[in-house]
Design a protein around this motif. Structure first.
Motif, PDB file in Angstrom:
ATOM      1  N   GLY A 193       1.008  -1.162  -0.375  1.00 49.77           N
ATOM      2  CA  GLY A 193      -0.372   0.212   0.234  1.00 49.77           C
ATOM      3  C   GLY A 193       1.048   1.223  -0.128  1.00 49.77           C
ATOM      4  N   GLN A 194       0.512   2.665   0.139  1.00 46.53           N
ATOM      5  CA  GLN A 194       1.024   3.897   0.450  1.00 46.53           C
ATOM      6  C   GLN A 194       1.619   4.133   1.228  1.00 46.53           C
ATOM      7  N   MET A 195       3.083   4.816   1.611  1.00 47.77           N
ATOM      8  CA  MET A 195       3.681   4.900   2.485  1.00 47.77           C
ATOM      9  C   MET A 195       3.908   6.719   2.393  1.00 47.77           C
ATOM     10  N   MET A 196       4.176   7.328   3.219  1.00 50.42           N
ATOM     11  CA  MET A 196       3.580   8.775   2.585  1.00 50.42           C
ATOM     12  C   MET A 196       3.564   9.367   1.198  1.00 50.42           C
ATOM     13  N   GLY A 197       2.394   8.581   0.314  1.00 50.01           N
ATOM     14  CA  GLY A 197       1.918   9.007  -0.452  1.00 50.01           C
ATOM     15  C   GLY A 197       3.453   8.519  -1.662  1.00 50.01           C
ATOM     16  N   PHE A 198       3.634   7.891  -1.515  1.00 52.99           N
ATOM     17  CA  PHE A 198       4.734   6.885  -2.049  1.00 52.99           C
ATOM     18  C   PHE A 198       3.744   5.542  -1.666  1.00 52.99           C
ATOM     19  N   ASP A 199       3.330   5.218  -3.095  1.00 54.18           N
ATOM     20  CA  ASP A 199       2.512   4.047  -3.669  1.00 54.18           C
ATOM     21  C   ASP A 199       3.637   2.344  -3.598  1.00 54.18           C
ATOM     22  N   MET A 200       4.367   2.146  -2.368  1.00 55.29           N
ATOM     23  CA  MET A 200       5.210   0.519  -2.324  1.00 55.29           C
ATOM     24  C   MET A 200       4.999  -0.183  -3.227  1.00 55.29           C
ATOM     25  N   ASP A 201       3.936  -0.300  -3.744  1.00 52.07           N
ATOM     26  CA  ASP A 201       3.398  -1.599  -4.591  1.00 52.07           C
ATOM     27  C   ASP A 201       3.558  -1.850  -6.030  1.00 52.07           C
ATOM     28  N   ASP A 202       4.057   0.009  -6.354  1.00 50.89           N
ATOM     29  CA  ASP A 202       3.876  -0.248  -7.969  1.00 50.89           C
ATOM     30  C   ASP A 202       5.425   1.008  -8.046  1.00 50.89           C
ATOM     31  N   THR A 203       7.078   0.285  -7.342  1.00 54.04           N
ATOM     32  CA  THR A 203       8.159  -0.232  -7.280  1.00 54.04           C
ATOM     33  C   THR A 203       8.764  -1.423  -8.216  1.00 54.04           C
ATOM     34  N   ILE A 204       9.835  -1.541  -8.684  1.00 53.67           N
ATOM     35  CA  ILE A 204      10.672  -2.578  -8.798  1.00 53.67           C
ATOM     36  C   ILE A 204      11.221  -2.782  -8.304  1.00 53.67           C
ATOM     37  N   TYR A 205      12.323  -2.978  -7.822  1.00 49.05           N
ATOM     38  CA  TYR A 205      13.109  -3.822  -6.546  1.00 49.05           C
ATOM     39  C   TYR A 205      14.723  -5.365  -7.735  1.00 49.05           C
ATOM     40  N   ILE A 206      15.713  -3.698  -7.669  1.00 51.55           N
ATOM     41  CA  ILE A 206      16.749  -4.537  -8.370  1.00 51.55           C
ATOM     42  C   ILE A 206      18.082  -4.053  -8.086  1.00 51.55           C
ATOM     43  N   PRO A 207      19.631  -4.805  -7.980  1.00 46.64           N
ATOM     44  CA  PRO A 207      20.430  -4.958  -7.197  1.00 46.64           C
ATOM     45  C   PRO A 207      20.994  -3.461  -7.752  1.00 46.64           C
ATOM     46  N   THR A 208      21.817  -2.656  -6.271  1.00 51.52           N
ATOM     47  CA  THR A 208      21.836  -1.810  -6.414  1.00 51.52           C
ATOM     48  C   THR A 208      23.170  -1.285  -7.627  1.00 51.52           C
ATOM     49  N   ALA A 209      24.326  -2.292  -7.487  1.00 46.78           N
ATOM     50  CA  ALA A 209      24.933  -1.825  -8.711  1.00 46.78           C
ATOM     51  C   ALA A 209      24.490  -1.694 -10.502  1.00 46.78           C
ATOM     52  N   LYS A 210      23.242  -2.525 -10.099  1.00 48.05           N
ATOM     53  CA  LYS A 210      22.477  -1.981 -11.838  1.00 48.05           C
ATOM     54  C   LYS A 210      22.191  -1.184 -11.263  1.00 48.05           C
ATOM     55  N   ALA A 211      21.286  -0.481 -10.191  1.00 47.45           N
ATOM     56  CA  ALA A 211      20.646   0.740 -10.507  1.00 47.45           C
ATOM     57  C   ALA A 211      22.128   1.758 -10.428  1.00 47.45           C
ATOM     58  N   LEU A 212      23.026   2.230  -9.743  1.00 45.31           N
ATOM     59  CA  LEU A 212      23.821   2.873 -10.367  1.00 45.31           C
ATOM     60  C   LEU A 212      24.321   2.756 -11.742  1.00 45.31           C
ATOM     61  N   ALA A 213      24.483   2.294 -12.608  1.00 49.45           N
ATOM     62  CA  ALA A 213      24.927   1.731 -14.064  1.00 49.45           C
ATOM     63  C   ALA A 213      23.355   2.327 -14.551  1.00 49.45           C
ATOM     64  N   LEU A 214      22.043   1.754 -14.220  1.00 51.82           N
ATOM     65  CA  LEU A 214      21.552   2.531 -15.787  1.00 51.82           C
ATOM     66  C   LEU A 214      21.652   3.709 -15.002  1.00 51.82           C
ATOM     67  N   PHE A 215      21.254   4.459 -13.828  1.00 52.49           N
ATOM     68  CA  PHE A 215      21.457   5.908 -13.708  1.00 52.49           C
ATOM     69  C   PHE A 215      22.417   6.681 -13.743  1.00 52.49           C
ATOM     70  N   ASP A 216      23.874   6.163 -14.114  1.00 53.28           N
ATOM     71  CA  ASP A 216      24.638   6.792 -14.135  1.00 53.28           C
ATOM     72  C   ASP A 216      25.324   7.271 -13.327  1.00 53.28           C
ATOM     73  N   ARG A 217      25.273   7.045 -11.448  1.00 51.58           N
ATOM     74  CA  ARG A 217      25.545   7.169 -10.664  1.00 51.58           C
ATOM     75  C   ARG A 217      26.578   6.498  -9.309  1.00 51.58           C
TER      76      ARG A 217
END
Length: 399
Positions: A193-217
């Motif tokens: 459900g919602q948490m502080m206006g953020f929809d936790m059900d409408d998310t996708i979880y990927i490994p941190t290293a993959k997210a760093l590469a995806l968002f060029d961080r």
């Protein structure tokens, strides 16, 4: 005159002028009801927000890059801040009394599954999300452990996202595309459900290293640290601070405990509730002006009655108490009706709009009722004193 006679006379005076008494009490009724409704909404929001914050537990510490306080150094020193990394999270995880760490990266990307696609929130996380964030897996499994440095392209879907992308089909083992990269679905999270206006059900979880590469961080946005509940937060803060200073060469990070966040949020929400109570109190002020006005008019209209009472032996103190009790009766009746009406409206709001958090704030309810009695007392003093000072002969001549 006996006390019971004063009450009886005041009650009869109020009843004999129903319209005037009703209009006088109306201001207090509206004011008290407004205070109850506004403070109930404020208290409901207060409870809701704190519950949202505490659903992850209270033995959490968040580590952020950069200092929240500075010593007035120049902006050129910002470039010397070392970013938080996955290795920092792994180092913190090896400290005593640490249960798990969670390096976090957040962004937004397009998700494709077959001929369906949509944009959603992407969370780059470690394998300890179920433990740290208290979110369970509904089917499949979460991201595997011991792969944070060089993880495989795995993904876990939020409950709503899985339903929209696969529409009744089993998503486990399916291939999806996130941005330009392909991932395999390992699991689906339970409905949160919602948490502080953020929809936790409408998310996708990927490994941190993959997210760093995806968002060029180059660095993670924060590191959430879960520690043993029987350990003092201050000792954990010291341990993390020592480790990161050793790794970074300086204190270029900030630590915020869950308790600190809760205290700050609690103080802010208390001010919010007090502010809305003050707005409702304006209506009570208007009601006090109404009582003062009506009681002053009543003294003018009843000068002959006052003269007759003085002529048959009534003392100034008795006349004073008569008019003061009338004001108190009006404020008491207005207060009781206002409290009842306010509680009823709050219950109706909770029934009609279940999504709006409302909770009766009994401290403010009792305070509003006490204020209504005080208003009646204060607003009745001046007219009562005016009536008590009338001379018997002068009052009788007005007949």
């Amino acid at each position: 005159m006996r006390f019971s006679d004063l009450i009886s006379h005041a009650y009869r005076s109020v009843i004999s002028h129903k319209l005037r008494s009703s209009l006088t009490a109306l201001g207090l009724i509206i004011g008290i009801a407004a205070v109850i409704i506004l403070t109930s909404i404020g208290r409901g929001i207060h409870t809701y927000v704190l519950a949202e914050f505490t659903q992850f537990g209270t033995n959490l510490i968040a580590v952020f890059p950069g200092k929240t306080t500075t010593l007035g150094l120049s902006g050129a020193t910002i470039s010397t801040v070392r970013p938080l990394t996955i290795d920092d999270a792994l180092g913190i995880a090896n400290l005593d009394n640490i249960l798990a760490t969670l390096p976090l990266v957040q962004g937004n990307a397009r998700i494709e599954a077959g001929n369906k696609q949509r944009r959603t929130t992407v969370l780059g996380v470690g394998p300890s999300v179920p433990e740290v964030w208290k979110i369970n897996i509904a089917s499949g499994r979460f991201l595997p452990a011991h792969e944070q440095a060089n993880p495989r392209a795995f993904a876990v879907l939020g409950h709503k996202l899985a339903a929209e992308l696969f529409a009744g089909r089993n998503p486990l083992g399916q291939r999806i595309r996130i941005g330009s990269d392909r991932f395999r679905v390992l699991g689906v999270m339970e409905k949160k459900g919602q948490m502080m206006g953020f929809d936790m059900d409408d998310t996708i979880y990927i490994p941190t290293a993959k997210a760093l590469a995806l968002f060029d961080r180059e660095s993670v946005m924060e590191i959430d640290v879960l520690y043993k509940s029987n350990t003092a937060a201050s000792s954990i803060e010291k341990s993390i601070t020592r480790l990161l200073i050793t790794r970074h060469g300086g204190e270029d990070f900030s630590l915020i405990t869950q308790d600190q966040m809760l205290k700050s949020m609690d103080s802010i929400l208390n001010i919010l509730t007090l502010s809305v109570a003050a707005l409702g109190g304006i209506s009570l002020l208007v009601g006090s002006v109404g009582i003062l006005t009506i009681m002053t008019i009543a003294v003018t209209e009843r000068i002959s009655e006052i003269g007759l009472l003085r002529a048959v032996g009534a003392e100034q103190n008795t006349i004073f108490m008569l008019f003061l009790f009338e004001a108190l009766v009006l404020s008491l009746v207005g207060g009781v009706i206002g409290v009842g009406l306010g509680i009823l409206i709050v219950q109706l709001i909770g029934f009609v709009v279940p999504g709006l958090p409302v909770q009766l704030a009994w401290v403010y309810i009792m305070a509003a009722f006490a204020v209504s009695l005080l208003i009646g007392l204060l607003a009745g003093v001046v007219p009562a004193m005016k009536a008590a000072r009338l001379q018997p002969l002068d009052a009788l001549r007005t007949e």
